[in-house]
Design a protein around this motif. Structure first.
Motif, mmCIF file in Angstrom:
data_model
loop_
_atom_site.group_PDB
_atom_site.id
_atom_site.type_symbol
_atom_site.label_atom_id
_atom_site.label_comp_id
_atom_site.label_asym_id
_atom_site.label_seq_id
_atom_site.Cartn_x
_atom_site.Cartn_y
_atom_site.Cartn_z
ATOM 1 N N VAL A 187 38.632 47.101 71.175
ATOM 2 C CA VAL A 187 39.993 47.143 71.709
ATOM 3 C C VAL A 187 40.213 48.456 72.465
ATOM 4 O O VAL A 187 40.791 48.480 73.560
ATOM 5 C CB VAL A 187 41.030 46.976 70.587
ATOM 6 N N TYR A 188 39.751 49.547 71.875
ATOM 7 C CA TYR A 188 39.873 50.865 72.506
ATOM 8 C C TYR A 188 39.150 50.893 73.848
ATOM 9 O O TYR A 188 39.704 51.365 74.859
ATOM 10 C CB TYR A 188 39.296 51.914 71.556
ATOM 11 N N LEU A 189 37.921 50.386 73.883
ATOM 12 C CA LEU A 189 37.154 50.382 75.126
ATOM 13 C C LEU A 189 37.853 49.560 76.198
ATOM 14 O O LEU A 189 37.970 49.980 77.354
ATOM 15 C CB LEU A 189 35.745 49.837 74.875
ATOM 16 N N LYS A 190 38.319 48.380 75.814
ATOM 17 C CA LYS A 190 39.003 47.523 76.773
ATOM 18 C C LYS A 190 40.240 48.207 77.339
ATOM 19 O O LYS A 190 40.475 48.215 78.557
ATOM 20 C CB LYS A 190 39.397 46.211 76.118
ATOM 21 N N GLU A 191 41.055 48.791 76.475
ATOM 22 C CA GLU A 191 42.286 49.442 76.915
ATOM 23 C C GLU A 191 42.005 50.632 77.824
ATOM 24 O O GLU A 191 42.679 50.824 78.845
ATOM 25 C CB GLU A 191 43.104 49.871 75.707
ATOM 26 N N GLN A 192 41.022 51.435 77.455
ATOM 27 C CA GLN A 192 40.712 52.625 78.246
ATOM 28 C C GLN A 192 40.160 52.259 79.627
ATOM 29 O O GLN A 192 40.555 52.842 80.645
ATOM 30 C CB GLN A 192 39.714 53.509 77.497
ATOM 31 N N ILE A 193 39.253 51.290 79.671
ATOM 32 C CA ILE A 193 38.662 50.887 80.948
ATOM 33 C C ILE A 193 39.713 50.226 81.837
ATOM 34 O O ILE A 193 39.807 50.504 83.039
ATOM 35 C CB ILE A 193 37.468 49.933 80.720
ATOM 36 N N ALA A 194 40.530 49.346 81.252
ATOM 37 C CA ALA A 194 41.552 48.646 82.030
ATOM 38 C C ALA A 194 42.568 49.621 82.617
ATOM 39 O O ALA A 194 43.032 49.444 83.752
ATOM 40 C CB ALA A 194 42.249 47.610 81.157
ATOM 41 N N ALA A 195 42.931 50.656 81.863
ATOM 42 C CA ALA A 195 43.896 51.643 82.357
ATOM 43 C C ALA A 195 43.306 52.480 83.490
ATOM 44 O O ALA A 195 44.004 52.834 84.451
ATOM 45 C CB ALA A 195 44.346 52.549 81.216
ATOM 46 N N ALA A 196 42.015 52.788 83.390
ATOM 47 C CA ALA A 196 41.362 53.616 84.411
ATOM 48 C C ALA A 196 41.020 52.836 85.675
ATOM 49 O O ALA A 196 40.965 53.415 86.769
ATOM 50 C CB ALA A 196 40.101 54.253 83.836
ATOM 51 N N PHE A 197 40.797 51.520 85.513
ATOM 52 C CA PHE A 197 40.411 50.684 86.649
ATOM 53 C C PHE A 197 41.286 49.428 86.685
ATOM 54 O O PHE A 197 40.824 48.325 86.354
ATOM 55 C CB PHE A 197 38.933 50.305 86.546
ATOM 56 N N PRO A 198 42.562 49.561 87.070
ATOM 57 C CA PRO A 198 43.488 48.427 87.024
ATOM 58 C C PRO A 198 43.101 47.278 87.949
ATOM 59 O O PRO A 198 43.569 46.141 87.759
ATOM 60 C CB PRO A 198 44.825 49.054 87.449
ATOM 61 N N GLU A 199 42.250 47.543 88.934
ATOM 62 C CA GLU A 199 41.831 46.494 89.848
ATOM 63 C C GLU A 199 40.713 45.619 89.279
ATOM 64 O O GLU A 199 40.313 44.621 89.890
ATOM 65 C CB GLU A 199 41.375 47.108 91.182
ATOM 66 N N VAL A 200 40.198 45.995 88.106
ATOM 67 C CA VAL A 200 39.098 45.267 87.470
ATOM 68 C C VAL A 200 39.632 44.439 86.302
ATOM 69 O O VAL A 200 40.469 44.902 85.531
ATOM 70 C CB VAL A 200 38.019 46.250 86.962
#
Length: 263
Positions: free
Chosen positions: A235-248
């Motif tokens: 969950v942490y990985l998903k949230e962090q990556i999604a916040a840093a790369f909103p276009e992905v």
């Protein structure tokens, strides 16, 4: 559009490779750094179910905690699970990145996620191994407090919040108040936990003699399974990556589950 290299560089800020154990294998283990990424599948393990799900969803990258390749490969064939996974990923143009023991030790990583899931307050590193770029201590085990309660009540909380089918444990006859946590195989930390004043340790992959060691040291020891103690980090990985790369598009695997069952 971000590339695999961009995602990898970001993950390195969350869990710097310098924090990994010497024997570990982390980073980009399959694929191309220059490949563009529009979809990322996050999972604890890069097993065949995850690789097939990534292929079916059209992902260009899988991000996992455990490495796709750990022991040196002598061949890449259809005869082994790892070989089939590597062949599938290469055939489909999917890259595989992982953060393993560096994510265990990093601030916000596996063990902070586990402590948070179990409701620990005042969480801190038991044996700091250094500080990160933000001045935060990092290391393997965490400890924190819960409201004092009987061990049986805490066992019920662990089972419910981690989604375990069952727990192995040993009671030392003490209530639970000061709790140490170590996702995955961290039972070797029982002596650190006792020295830090903990009455309870939650981890997994506990050996027979380690249960006895904990009993004799006056430590409640709970084995909540490897998958369940580490899976919250997804969950942490998903949230962090999604916040840093909103276009992905980023999602957690819908197929990956713990293969270990209780009868």
């Amino acid at each position: 559009m971000p590339t695999v290299s961009d995602i990898l560089s970001f993950l390195d800020t969350l869990a710097p490779p310098s924090m990994k154990m010497e024997w570990d294998n982390v980073g980009l283990l399959c694929g191309s750094k220059s490949a563009s990424v529009t979809k990322i599948l996050v999972a604890l393990d890069p097993f065949e179910d995850v690789c097939l799900e990534a292929e079916g969803w059209g992902a260009q990258l899988i991000v996992t905690h455990h490495p796709l390749i750990f022991d040196p490969l002598k061949n890449v064939t259809e005869d082994t699970s790892v070989g089939r996974c590597v062949r599938l990923l290469c055939r489909s143009g999917i890259s595989a990145v992982n953060a393993h023991t560096n994510l265990d030790c990093a601030p916000g990583g596996v063990n902070d996620c586990l402590a948070r899931r179990l409701g620990l307050s005042g969480t801190r590193v038991i044996t700091p191994m250094g500080t990160d770029a933000q001045g935060r201590e990092w290391g393997l085990l965490r400890m924190g407090e819960v409201p004092q309660q009987p061990l049986e009540a805490f066992l019920a909380t662990v089972k419910e919040r981690l989604g375990c089918e069952g727990l192995r444990y040993v009671s030392c006859g003490k209530p639970v108040r000061q709790v140490a946590v170590g996702g995955g195989a961290c039972a070797g930390g029982i002596f650190e936990a006792v020295a830090a004043g903990c009455d309870t340790l939650v981890t997994s992959d506990v050996k027979y003699n380690q249960f006895w060691d904990a009993h004799d040291l006056g430590l409640n020891l709970i084995d909540a399974t490897h998958f369940a103690t580490e899976n919250p980090v997804c969950v942490y990985l998903k949230e962090q990556i999604a916040a840093a790369f909103p276009e992905v598009s980023v999602k957690i695997s819908e197929t990956h589950r713990d293969c270990m069952k209780f009868f």
